[in-house]
Write a protein that holds these residues in place. Structure first.
Motif, short mmCIF file in Angstrom:
data_model
loop_
_atom_site.label_atom_id
_atom_site.label_comp_id
_atom_site.label_asym_id
_atom_site.label_seq_id
_atom_site.Cartn_x
_atom_site.Cartn_y
_atom_site.Cartn_z
N PHE A 191 0.83 -1.21 0.00
CA PHE A 191 0.00 0.00 0.00
C PHE A 191 0.87 1.26 0.00
O PHE A 191 0.62 2.20 -0.76
CB PHE A 191 -0.92 0.02 1.22
CG PHE A 191 -1.99 -1.04 1.21
CD1 PHE A 191 -2.46 -1.59 0.03
CD2 PHE A 191 -2.55 -1.49 2.41
CE1 PHE A 191 -3.45 -2.56 0.02
CE2 PHE A 191 -3.55 -2.46 2.40
CZ PHE A 191 -3.99 -3.00 1.22
N LYS A 202 -3.62 0.40 9.46
CA LYS A 202 -4.22 1.11 8.33
C LYS A 202 -3.17 2.00 7.67
O LYS A 202 -2.35 2.62 8.35
CB LYS A 202 -5.43 1.95 8.79
CG LYS A 202 -6.19 2.64 7.66
CD LYS A 202 -7.66 2.83 8.01
CE LYS A 202 -7.92 3.84 9.10
NZ LYS A 202 -7.97 5.22 8.56
N VAL A 223 -7.59 4.31 -5.09
CA VAL A 223 -7.99 3.14 -4.30
C VAL A 223 -8.55 2.05 -5.22
O VAL A 223 -8.29 0.85 -5.02
CB VAL A 223 -9.00 3.53 -3.21
CG1 VAL A 223 -9.49 2.31 -2.44
CG2 VAL A 223 -8.37 4.54 -2.23
N TYR A 282 -15.35 -5.64 -5.46
CA TYR A 282 -15.65 -4.51 -4.58
C TYR A 282 -16.71 -3.63 -5.21
O TYR A 282 -17.01 -3.72 -6.40
CB TYR A 282 -14.39 -3.70 -4.29
CG TYR A 282 -13.85 -2.93 -5.48
CD1 TYR A 282 -14.18 -1.60 -5.70
CD2 TYR A 282 -12.99 -3.55 -6.39
CE1 TYR A 282 -13.68 -0.90 -6.79
CE2 TYR A 282 -12.49 -2.86 -7.49
CZ TYR A 282 -12.84 -1.53 -7.68
OH TYR A 282 -12.35 -0.83 -8.76
N SER A 329 -12.64 0.98 3.09
CA SER A 329 -12.07 2.30 2.90
C SER A 329 -13.18 3.35 2.86
O SER A 329 -14.28 3.09 2.37
CB SER A 329 -11.27 2.37 1.59
OG SER A 329 -10.83 3.70 1.33
N SER A 351 -8.71 5.91 3.39
CA SER A 351 -8.00 4.69 3.75
C SER A 351 -7.44 4.07 2.48
O SER A 351 -8.16 3.90 1.51
CB SER A 351 -8.96 3.69 4.41
OG SER A 351 -9.72 4.32 5.42
N SER A 352 -6.15 3.73 2.55
CA SER A 352 -5.52 3.19 1.34
C SER A 352 -4.48 2.12 1.71
O SER A 352 -3.34 2.22 1.35
CB SER A 352 -4.85 4.32 0.57
OG SER A 352 -4.25 3.86 -0.60
N LEU A 353 -4.86 1.13 2.45
CA LEU A 353 -6.23 0.75 2.85
C LEU A 353 -6.21 0.30 4.32
O LEU A 353 -5.13 0.09 4.89
CB LEU A 353 -6.75 -0.41 2.00
CG LEU A 353 -7.09 -0.11 0.56
CD1 LEU A 353 -7.06 -1.37 -0.28
CD2 LEU A 353 -8.48 0.50 0.49
N VAL A 369 -9.46 -6.13 4.36
CA VAL A 369 -8.77 -6.52 3.13
C VAL A 369 -8.18 -7.92 3.31
O VAL A 369 -8.31 -8.80 2.44
CB VAL A 369 -7.66 -5.52 2.76
CG1 VAL A 369 -6.84 -6.03 1.58
CG2 VAL A 369 -8.25 -4.16 2.40
#
Length: 422
Positions: free
Chosen positions: A184, A285, A308, A319, A353, A386-388, A393
């Motif tokens: 990420f 996160k 994202v 998703y 997210s 959020s990434s992520l 996840v």
């Protein structure tokens, strides 16, 4: 918080937009206007009294220099009353200002006009969906059972050490967690976000700056001895780096990313929807944050959403994206898009997210401003996403990538894990 001048000049619009949140703000907004009028009246009296004092003080000095002692002493008696008046106006002004600020802290951000009306998450609007939902084998398991079967996450050990909601990651589970964090961060820095390592505790001013205080005080862990708070998200320390800053227009945009553990005192509940990694008190996160010029903050929001999306496309997880309705919108947000990954084993969507534009709401609380090309001072816009968030996840990967003889690792993560299967 909302700007008083905007409330004063757009009273009906503010009331109408807050109604999207299912709030009748008429009484609060009227009270804000009354308090502001009283505050401004007291400020005028204080300024006039101070100006008169300065004028008389100069006149007294000139009279003494001219040898007119009697006249000078007569004026000194007048200054005594003016000083009393000045102190009185100052005290009254402080009371009115505090009352006004206390009220403003309780008023949420005004939603963007495209925010849908509604009371619950059922009223959120799906705006995008991607990825095929995999067909799992007959004996497919939810992630908490997979974690136990392959000995990669120990929920019972975490409960022994601390309590429920504090899992212990083990072996390949810990390596997969670390791989996700690094992946990420690499994706974010490649997209132009500068990485920061941030404090995990913040002071009270930081909590107020981003809107966690006083709205979410009960959801934050409070270190009472030092009056510090464990962060619920990296958004809090990251955004408060810019508190009380006056930037130049050329400094914008600012884009940063950071990894932190997050701590939240969630209300206790039971059932599959909170089992395993679905809801934790401590979780990891990676966050992205932007400080933007008001003219392009919604372009930046689109860019963040697309960023994202790109990560989830590489992970090949099914998703969807939701535009949150007024009743589900966070206190500080003007517009929020939630990402949810589909958990095939649980047969439900899991939020992973939130990407939000706060417009000037946080910047006004933090006094985060910039000087434009004309030399005038404006409030910045702040955004974050959020990434992520890792727990769900990870849950999505474990459940959607499971096979009869193990869990496949998403191809994009194999260089980070060093293995392709659990």
């Amino acid at each position: 918080m909302l700007q008083v001048a905007f409330i004063r000049d757009h009273k009906e619009e503010v009331i109408h937009r807050l109604a999207i949140r299912n709030i009748d703000a008429t009484e609060m907004i009227e009270e804000v206007i009354v308090l502001d009028e009283e505050r401004r009246m007291l400020q005028t009296k204080l300024d006039n009294t101070s100006a008169e004092l300065n004028t008389i003080s100069k006149e007294i000095g000139n009279l003494f220099k001219s040898g007119k002692v009697a006249e000078a002493n007569a004026l000194k008696e007048k200054t005594s009353q003016l000083k009393d008046d000045k102190n009185s106006f100052s005290e009254q002004l402080n009371v009115k200002t505090d009352a006004l600020n206390d009220l403003l802290y309780k008023i949420p951000n005004t939603p963007n006009t495209i925010v849908p009306q509604g009371n619950t998450d059922e009223n959120n609007e799906e705006v995008f969906r991607e990825g095929a939902i995999p067909k799992l084998h007959e004996n497919a398991l939810p992630h908490w059972e997979l974690a136990k079967k392959y000995d990669i996450i120990d929920f019972e050990l975490g409960n022994k050490i601390t309590g429920s909601g504090f899992p212990v990651y083990k072996g390949k589970g810990a390596k997969l967690q670390r791989a996700l964090i690094t992946y990420f961060l690499d994706k974010n820095t490649a997209a132009g976000y500068t990485e920061y390592q941030l404090p995990h505790l913040v002071n009270e001013a930081s909590g107020f700056g981003t809107g966690q205080l006083p709205d979410k005080e009960g959801q934050m862990y409070h270190v009472t001895g030092d009056n510090l708070y464990l962060i619920p998200t990296a958004e809090v320390p990251a955004t408060n780096m810019f508190r009380d800053n006056l930037l130049n227009e050329d400094d914008l945009p600012i884009a940063i990313t950071g990894y932190t553990p997050c701590f939240r005192r969630e209300a206790g509940s039971y059932g599959a929807h909170v089992r395993g990694l679905n809801r934790l008190h401590q979780f990891d996160k990676v966050e992205i944050l932007r400080v933007e010029h008001p003219n392009r903050s919604y372009d930046a929001l689109t860019e963040m959403v697309d960023h994202v999306k790109g990560i989830l496309n590489e992970l090949k997880l099914p998703y969807r994206i939701l535009r949150l309705c007024g009743g589900d919108l966070g206190f500080t947000s003007a517009l929020t898009y939630d990402f949810e990954v589909f958990s095939t084993a649980q047969d439900r969507w899991l939020e992973i997210s939130s990407v939000s534009n706060f417009e000037t709401f946080q910047a006004n609380r933090m006094k985060l401003r910039f000087k434009n090309k004309e030399g005038k001072t404006e409030l910045c816009h702040t955004l974050n996403g959020s990434s992520l968030a890792l727990p769900r996840v990870l849950a999505g990967i474990l459940e959607n990538y499971q096979t009869k003889d193990g869990i496949q690792i998403p191809e994009v993560l194999i260089p980070y894990t060093g293995f392709d299967k659990i």
